[in-house]
Design a protein around this motif. Structure first.
Motif, mmCIF file in Angstrom:
data_model
loop_
_atom_site.group_PDB
_atom_site.id
_atom_site.type_symbol
_atom_site.label_atom_id
_atom_site.label_comp_id
_atom_site.label_asym_id
_atom_site.label_seq_id
_atom_site.Cartn_x
_atom_site.Cartn_y
_atom_site.Cartn_z
ATOM 1 N N ASN A 218 5.919 1.983 -8.923
ATOM 2 C CA ASN A 218 4.341 2.051 -8.684
ATOM 3 C C ASN A 218 3.854 3.151 -9.350
ATOM 4 N N GLY A 219 2.474 3.158 -9.305
ATOM 5 C CA GLY A 219 1.682 3.795 -10.735
ATOM 6 C C GLY A 219 0.740 3.727 -11.907
ATOM 7 N N ASP A 220 0.049 3.859 -11.887
ATOM 8 C CA ASP A 220 -1.347 3.639 -12.447
ATOM 9 C C ASP A 220 -1.262 1.842 -12.661
ATOM 10 N N LEU B 232 12.001 7.488 2.926
ATOM 11 C CA LEU B 232 12.856 8.846 2.302
ATOM 12 C C LEU B 232 11.473 9.221 1.161
ATOM 13 N N ASN B 233 11.010 10.599 1.303
ATOM 14 C CA ASN B 233 10.354 11.156 -0.002
ATOM 15 C C ASN B 233 10.999 11.829 -0.622
ATOM 16 N N PHE B 234 11.123 11.531 -2.148
ATOM 17 C CA PHE B 234 11.827 12.098 -2.857
ATOM 18 C C PHE B 234 11.243 12.301 -4.275
ATOM 19 N N ILE C 153 7.513 3.933 8.120
ATOM 20 C CA ILE C 153 7.742 5.749 8.776
ATOM 21 C C ILE C 153 8.223 7.009 7.441
ATOM 22 N N GLN C 154 6.987 7.391 6.655
ATOM 23 C CA GLN C 154 7.740 8.318 5.709
ATOM 24 C C GLN C 154 8.082 9.569 6.025
ATOM 25 N N LEU C 155 9.253 9.858 5.639
ATOM 26 C CA LEU C 155 9.336 11.522 6.328
ATOM 27 C C LEU C 155 9.963 12.160 4.859
ATOM 28 N N LEU D 89 0.755 -0.920 0.015
ATOM 29 C CA LEU D 89 -0.161 -0.391 0.059
ATOM 30 C C LEU D 89 0.858 1.152 0.049
ATOM 31 N N ALA D 90 0.942 1.962 -1.078
ATOM 32 C CA ALA D 90 1.320 3.330 -1.213
ATOM 33 C C ALA D 90 0.740 4.392 0.414
ATOM 34 N N PRO D 91 1.971 5.009 0.222
ATOM 35 C CA PRO D 91 1.884 6.167 1.421
ATOM 36 C C PRO D 91 0.907 7.039 0.670
ATOM 37 N N MET D 92 -0.659 7.336 1.444
ATOM 38 C CA MET D 92 -1.492 8.664 0.719
ATOM 39 C C MET D 92 -1.680 9.283 2.432
ATOM 40 N N ALA D 93 -0.462 10.795 1.758
ATOM 41 C CA ALA D 93 -1.545 12.135 2.977
ATOM 42 C C ALA D 93 -2.658 12.026 2.730
ATOM 43 N N GLY D 94 -3.290 11.936 3.692
ATOM 44 C CA GLY D 94 -5.345 12.116 4.556
ATOM 45 C C GLY D 94 -5.715 11.346 4.171
ATOM 46 N N VAL D 95 -4.922 10.115 3.392
ATOM 47 C CA VAL D 95 -5.613 8.772 3.434
ATOM 48 C C VAL D 95 -5.314 6.838 4.317
ATOM 49 N N THR D 96 -3.811 6.692 4.177
ATOM 50 C CA THR D 96 -3.275 5.913 5.328
ATOM 51 C C THR D 96 -3.011 6.017 6.375
ATOM 52 N N THR E 140 3.123 5.469 6.349
ATOM 53 C CA THR E 140 2.225 6.135 7.064
ATOM 54 C C THR E 140 2.446 7.110 6.214
ATOM 55 N N GLU E 141 0.887 8.103 6.010
ATOM 56 C CA GLU E 141 1.088 9.306 4.926
ATOM 57 C C GLU E 141 2.550 10.011 4.984
ATOM 58 N N PHE E 142 2.885 10.668 4.727
ATOM 59 C CA PHE E 142 4.213 12.063 5.059
ATOM 60 C C PHE E 142 4.615 12.403 5.595
ATOM 61 N N VAL E 143 5.309 12.141 6.621
ATOM 62 C CA VAL E 143 5.490 13.452 8.336
ATOM 63 C C VAL E 143 6.402 13.931 8.089
ATOM 64 N N MET F 137 3.552 -1.453 -5.594
ATOM 65 C CA MET F 137 3.463 -0.334 -4.496
ATOM 66 C C MET F 137 1.088 -0.084 -5.008
ATOM 67 N N ILE F 138 0.426 0.429 -4.523
ATOM 68 C CA ILE F 138 -0.592 0.902 -4.741
ATOM 69 C C ILE F 138 -2.098 2.292 -4.221
ATOM 70 N N ALA F 139 -1.823 3.296 -5.032
ATOM 71 C CA ALA F 139 -2.173 4.338 -3.988
ATOM 72 C C ALA F 139 -3.822 4.415 -4.659
ATOM 73 N N ARG F 140 -4.090 5.108 -5.775
ATOM 74 C CA ARG F 140 -5.341 5.136 -6.242
ATOM 75 C C ARG F 140 -6.325 4.240 -6.425
ATOM 76 N N GLY F 141 -5.626 3.134 -6.734
ATOM 77 C CA GLY F 141 -6.300 1.640 -7.005
ATOM 78 C C GLY F 141 -6.438 1.389 -5.766
HETATM 79 C C1 LIG Z 1 -4.304 11.369 -1.985
HETATM 80 C C2 LIG Z 1 -2.903 11.554 -2.320
HETATM 81 C C3 LIG Z 1 -1.985 11.185 -1.563
HETATM 82 C C4 LIG Z 1 -0.287 11.265 -1.758
HETATM 83 N N1 LIG Z 1 0.206 11.546 -0.609
HETATM 84 C C5 LIG Z 1 1.430 10.635 -0.274
HETATM 85 C C6 LIG Z 1 2.361 10.708 0.035
HETATM 86 O O1 LIG Z 1 2.498 11.477 1.545
HETATM 87 N N2 LIG Z 1 3.867 10.499 0.100
HETATM 88 C C7 LIG Z 1 3.990 9.514 -1.179
HETATM 89 O O2 LIG Z 1 5.249 9.536 -1.629
HETATM 90 N N3 LIG Z 1 3.015 9.737 -1.976
HETATM 91 C C8 LIG Z 1 2.050 10.187 -2.258
HETATM 92 N N4 LIG Z 1 1.394 10.377 -3.189
HETATM 93 C C9 LIG Z 1 1.769 9.024 -3.897
HETATM 94 C C10 LIG Z 1 1.050 8.248 -4.463
HETATM 95 O O3 LIG Z 1 1.646 7.124 -3.334
HETATM 96 C C11 LIG Z 1 1.442 7.202 -5.796
HETATM 97 O O4 LIG Z 1 2.811 7.398 -6.033
HETATM 98 C C12 LIG Z 1 0.923 8.093 -6.752
HETATM 99 O O5 LIG Z 1 -0.048 8.164 -6.604
HETATM 100 C C13 LIG Z 1 0.922 6.934 -8.323
HETATM 101 O O6 LIG Z 1 0.834 5.724 -7.968
HETATM 102 P P1 LIG Z 1 -0.781 4.858 -8.494
HETATM 103 O O7 LIG Z 1 -0.812 5.526 -9.580
HETATM 104 O O8 LIG Z 1 -1.154 3.584 -7.572
HETATM 105 O O9 LIG Z 1 -2.070 6.149 -8.053
HETATM 106 C C14 LIG Z 1 0.198 10.367 -2.661
HETATM 107 C C15 LIG Z 1 -1.425 10.177 -4.034
HETATM 108 C C16 LIG Z 1 -2.982 11.044 -3.495
HETATM 109 C C17 LIG Z 1 -3.195 9.696 -4.652
#
Ligand SMILES: Cc1cc2nc3c(=O)[nH]c(=O)nc-3n(C[C@H](O)[C@H](O)[C@H](O)COP(=O)(O)O)c2cc1C
Length: 341
Positions: free
Chosen positions: A203-205, A98-100, A70-72, A15-22, A40-43, A225-229
């Motif tokens: 990651n991505g799509d 580390l978030n780059f 923990i993502q910084l 599960l990808a980090p997502m601010a406000g979600v994870t 975690t969400e990025f901190v 790694m999956i975020a929006r999905g």
């Molecule tokens: C709502 C939202 C919040 C996100 N927050 C973070 C974050 O805190 N840290 C991070 O590395 N990426 C963050 N991302 C990016 C995702 O981790 C991921 O790299 C990006 O959405 C592409 O993956 P996907 O196509 O599976 O969505 C965020 C993406 C979304 C949609």
């Protein structure tokens, strides 16, 4: 089974980090569907060294969430490495990430997130100092392709990251300028995989189980790694596991959706104050209540609620509706078109 440094991970589906979600709640729900690793969400590194209560609350996790990273994010090596040492000592996460990759101007204009990819000298320093600061805990990086199409640095950056002792690299192969536009450049994941020996997380799509399978096949990545999905679809992890095991995908009924909405709301209500719980409930329900007949009506109804009592009453009504409409199931999507081979 895969390894990130000394960490064993049973399932290479993250599960990808997502601010406000994870947050804790969402991570626990995804864990229930067999996700292999969560973040975690990025901190903010600054927030951690300032001992901001709000920041420290964001990294709270329970043992059943492990393995967890923990993502910084931050802009200088000193603060980032100090914050990593604090996290390592207080919480012993399985990974410090580390978030780059963050493209949001509020973050990049200070030099943090994907702005690090414009200064590989600083990036090297950040990785080296963080690795030195956290002892045995593996350090990983999540990054984008580069700043813009004229400065794609993912391969060079990954080699630096590996040389400085990081134990894995995750790539979302879009540029900062692209934000979420266009399509992720999956061949760049394959190029990074060729260039380094540490695990590469693609990651991505990935919006469906079949997309995950396609990414493994097309890039040779070690994990996906999956975020929006996963938004409103945490069962994507079960579906990926089923597909990888050669099993039939379990269909999802609207009763399953209703049960998930109830569980999610109950977990939020137990974890947050009422206002926050309701706001997050509306956000997540906006994702759950999509893709089936009648979804829009329910989405609007939940969006109009204003108290925990109202949400609970509406959930009862939604349950009744689902019992009376058992024929409605969510479509089982195949591979999306973006990355069709
Ligand atoms: C709502 C939202 C919040 C996100 N927050 C973070 C974050 O805190 N840290 C991070 O590395 N990426 C963050 N991302 C990016 C995702 O981790 C991921 O790299 C990006 O959405 C592409 O993956 P996907 O196509 O599976 O969505 C965020 C993406 C979304 C949609």
């Amino acid at each position: 089974m895969m390894h990130i440094g000394n960490l064993h991970i049973d399932n290479p589906v993250f599960l990808a980090p997502m601010a406000g979600v994870t947050d804790h709640t969402f991570r626990v729900l995804c864990r229930g569907y067999g996700v292999g690793m969560v973040y975690t969400e990025f901190v903010s590194a600054n927030g951690i060294v300032r001992e901001s209560v709000k920041t420290l609350d964001m990294v709270r996790f329970t043992p059943d969430e492990r393995p967890i990273g923990i993502q910084l994010f931050g802009e200088d090596a000193e603060t980032i490495s100090r914050s990593a040492a604090i996290m390592a000592e207080r919480f012993q996460p399985d990974v410090i990430d580390l978030n780059f990759g963050c493209p949001v101007p509020k973050v990049t204009k200070k030099g943090a997130g994907s702005a690090m990819l414009r200064d590989l000298v600083l990036m090297r320093q950040v990785v080296a100092q963080t690795v030195a600061a956290v002892g045995q805990i593996p350090v990983t990086v999540k990054m984008r392709a580069g700043w813009d199409s004229n400065s794609i640095v993912a391969v060079e950056a990954a080699q630096i990251i590996e040389a400085e002792g990081a134990q894995a690299v995750a790539l979302h192969p879009r540029t900062t300028k692209q934000s979420f536009g266009g399509k992720a450049d999956w061949p760049l994941i394959a190029a990074v995989k060729e260039a380094v020996s540490i695990p590469v997380i693609g990651n991505g799509d990935i919006l469906t189980a079949h997309d995950a399978q396609a990414m493994f096949e097309q890039t040779g990545c070690d994990a996906v790694m999956i975020a929006r999905g996963a938004l409103g679809r945490p069962w994507i992890f079960r579906q990926i596991n089923e597909l990888r095991a050669g099993a039939e995908l379990t269909p999802v009924t609207i009763s399953d959706v209703a049960a998930m909405c109830r569980t999610h709301f109950n977990l939020l209500a137990a974890d947050k104050n009422e206002r926050l719980a309701i706001n997050l409930t509306k956000k997540h329900f906006g994702h759950y209540l999509k893709g089936f007949d009648g979804a829009v009506t329910w989405r609007k109804a939940f969006h109009a609620t204003d108290s925990a009592g109202e949400v609970a009453r509406l959930l009862d009504e939604f349950d009744r509706y689902c019992r009376e409409h058992q024929e409605i199931t969510l479509p089982l999507p195949g591979q999306t078109e973006l990355h069709a081979a």
